[in-house]
Enzyme design. Structure first.
Site, PDB file in Angstrom:
ATOM      1  N   CYS A  81       0.743   7.177 -24.646  1.00 33.14           N
ATOM      2  CA  CYS A  81       0.845   6.733 -26.033  1.00 33.14           C
ATOM      3  C   CYS A  81       0.075   7.707 -26.915  1.00 33.14           C
ATOM      4  O   CYS A  81      -0.914   8.309 -26.481  1.00 33.14           O
ATOM      5  CB  CYS A  81       0.282   5.317 -26.199  1.00 33.14           C
ATOM      6  SG  CYS A  81       0.546   4.628 -27.848  1.00 33.14           S
TER       7      CYS A  81
ATOM      8  N   ASP B  41      -1.658  14.043  14.031  1.00 32.85           N
ATOM      9  CA  ASP B  41      -1.664  15.156  14.988  1.00 32.85           C
ATOM     10  C   ASP B  41      -1.524  16.494  14.289  1.00 32.85           C
ATOM     11  O   ASP B  41      -2.169  17.482  14.666  1.00 32.85           O
ATOM     12  CB  ASP B  41      -0.530  14.967  15.988  1.00 32.85           C
ATOM     13  CG  ASP B  41      -0.490  16.073  17.027  1.00 32.85           C
ATOM     14  OD1 ASP B  41       0.514  16.811  17.084  1.00 32.85           O
ATOM     15  OD2 ASP B  41      -1.482  16.232  17.780  1.00 32.85           O
TER      16      ASP B  41
END
Length: 602
Positions: free
Chosen positions: A62, A559
């Site tokens: 805004c 991993d």
């Protein structure tokens, strides 16, 4: 016009709108033209309210900083990638219009700072069945853009203006621009908008002394000044003493204009409207605090980041963005929307309860001060019942009990529900409740699904990977030594979904129609959220496939990243939705920021 008596096998039962005992066949009479259908059950709540009005926030940004709307320190904006794209926004609009929405209002933030606002309005006007496209704006950019907006098809304009004194205007909104707003009002009148609605939030000590000046605007201008009772939102420092009630405002105005007369309004109108004889415009009062209008509420909201809010003052939200991005079909999306609408309460909580309730700042809600319609659920210590708790359910009169709870229908007294909450005194487990994967002697046994009919089924699950500040930028910028971690994790999740029956002993092997694994990077929390969606046409569901895909994708991500750091946490593995089977299910997304902060502090 034709009157037709229709014999319906009530699919409302499947959507949780009727009790099983009464939903065999329903005889109804409709008066309709050949192209008009009964209003969508998905957008009708348990109190019969039909939601044909949708408010869509185009942006959280805004160019003003209104004191009643935004905290003084500002708000943290959602990253751009987590906001609805134009395509997603229009997709949702088409879906809602197809189901019966005939009015859409574009809000913000400030909607007119979105670069493609004209294009969005033009596309909305192409939707068959949509009668009205409106916008609520602070009018800073209105005069410049209005000719193009009108050409695109904009039908109605609401303008926010809280003071007619330039210096006071700047104090309230913390920015300059008063003359641009007035120019925007005049431009709207010039282009034929009638009435031009002016929204004024009345706050004691700020602008209650200007009520008569605002009313005087309606003498020579075709405007409707709408006085709005000051409402509580996060960060706006709401105080009951600042609120000026509708009755107090009305009494003060009638001292000056005793002949002001009340106008008849439509059932769904939010404002109580009045007119002074011989004045071109009129005056309205929006009384959300002192005299709510929840009983006639027909409004739903979609925030800029894609959350569905069924009540302005409710803090429960459903992420339509995440569901769409998981690959869900329109029908699956509608079931989620229908469940959310079904949970809508009869009315919102009182003003003092609302002021203590956690909710977004108004600027992030995506709908300016015009609706109510639900009451926040009470919260027991350490247990948040706004989100459905984990539960095991038993069969009840041929109807899915969990889906009844989801849409807010009271279950039969014979039903047994087990809730596993964080409260200190959980509900005792009924002796009649049995696990589905055990026989009468309690031994492990695969469920026999041979007697079930194949149906189209889907499920979505998610997992969160907390990567930490070291790993997150490497993942985001694709700088990990092992390569593109997200692609590897995506493939791992898809492969895992296909292997679920080999990994989980009692799961049925299923042919999968579709598997999707997506990632959402949350920079603020240095986290990656995995969402997996699986679909099949079969006799049993795919929730285990979705959970397995999300879990293995998270493990693969671990991993790929562990060489950079072992300070990685996999958390929040959960089922998000399950559709197509006997027991529909959906859990509201949890408050991510609150959870992450809690985890960090422990």
């Amino acid at each position: 016009m034709t009157v037709v008596t229709v014999l319906i096998r009530s699919e409302l039962l499947d959507r949780g709108c009727l009790n099983a005992e009464s939903a065999v066949f329903t005889l109804r009479t409709f008066s309709f033209s050949s192209h008009i259908l009964p209003f969508s059950a998905f957008l009708t709540d348990n109190f019969g309210r039909r939601h044909n009005y949708l408010r869509i926030s185009l942006t959280e940004k805004c160019n003003l900083r209104c004191q009643y709307c935004m905290p003084e320190e500002g708000v943290k904006l959602t990253p751009r990638g987590q906001l609805l794209s134009t395509t997603e926004l229009l997709t949702l609009a088409r879906l809602f219009v197809r189901e019966g929405v005939d009015k859409i209002r574009l809000t913000g933030g400030e909607p007119l700072i979105r670069p493609d606002v004209v294009h969005i309005i033009a596309e909305l006007k192409k939707l068959e069945g949509l009668k009205t496209v409106a916008v609520t704006t602070n009018a800073i950019n209105l005069a410049r853009l209005l000719p193009k907006l009108k050409e695109a098809g904009l039908d109605l304009i609401n303008i926010s203006l809280d003071s007619l004194v330039p210096a006071k205007f700047e104090f309230i909104v913390r920015r300059k621009g008063f003359h641009k707003v007035m120019e925007g009002i005049d431009k709207a009148i010039e282009l034929g908008y009638n009435p031009v609605k002016i929204n004024c939030v009345v706050m004691r000590g700020f602008n209650e002394d200007e009520l008569l000046d605002f009313v005087a605007l309606t003498e020579n201008k075709p405007v409707e000044v709408r006085f709005i009772e000051y409402m509580p939102f996060d960060g706006n420092k709401w105080n009951f003493k600042k609120m000026v009630s509708y009755q107090e405002m009305l009494d003060g105005i009638r001292q000056r204009w005793p002949n002001m007369e009340k106008l008849e309004g439509a059932h769904m109108d939010t404002a109580k409207t009045f007119r002074i004889p011989n004045f071109k415009g009129q005056v309205g009062f929006i009384t959300s605090m002192s005299d709510h209008f929840c009983g006639s509420c027909n409004r739903l909201r979609i925030t800029a980041d894609g959350n569905l809010k069924v009540c302005l003052f409710g803090n429960s939200e459903v992420s339509l963005r995440d569901i769409m991005r998981s690959g869900a079909s329109d029908e699956e999306l509608l079931h989620i929307i229908g469940a959310a609408v079904g949970r809508k309460k009869k009315q919102h909580a009182g003003m003092f309860s609302i002021s203590q309730m956690k909710n977004r700042p108004m600027i992030l809600i995506g709908g300016f001060l015009k609706t109510s319609g639900c009451k926040t659920r009470s919260k027991k210590p350490n247990c948040d019942h706004r989100n459905l708790c984990y539960g095991h359910l038993v069969k009840t009169s041929g109807f899915p009990l969990f889906y009844k709870q989801l849409v807010g229908i009271n279950a039969p007294s014979t039903a047994h529900t087990v809730r596993h909450c964080h409260s200190k005194s959980p509900t005792p487990i009924s002796p009649s409740v049995q696990l589905t994967h055990t026989d009468d002697q309690g031994r492990a046994s695969m469920v026999d699904v041979g007697g079930k009919a194949p149906t189209r089924r889907s499920a979505s699950a998610s997992a969160r990977v907390l990567l930490g500040s070291t790993v997150f930028p490497l993942l985001r910028d694709n700088q990990l030594a092992k390569g593109d971690a997200l692609v590897v994790a995506q493939l791992a999740g898809i492969m895992a979904a296909k292997q679920t029956s080999n990994l989980i002993p009692l799961c049925h092997p299923l042919p999968l129609d579709h598997v999707s694994v997506t990632f959402q990077l949350q920079e603020q929390h240095h986290a990656a959220v995995v969402t997996a969606t699986c679909r099949t046409t079969n006799r049993t569901g795919v929730e285990m496939e979705a959970l397995t895909a999300a879990t293995v994708a998270a493990l693969a991500l671990y991993d790929m990243c562990k060489a950079a750091s072992h300070d990685i946490i996999i958390t929040d593995v959960k089922l998000l939705s399950k559709t197509g089977g006997k027991r529909e299910f959906y859990r509201d997304p949890e408050e991510e920021d609150r959870k992450v902060q809690s985890e960090r502090s422990e």
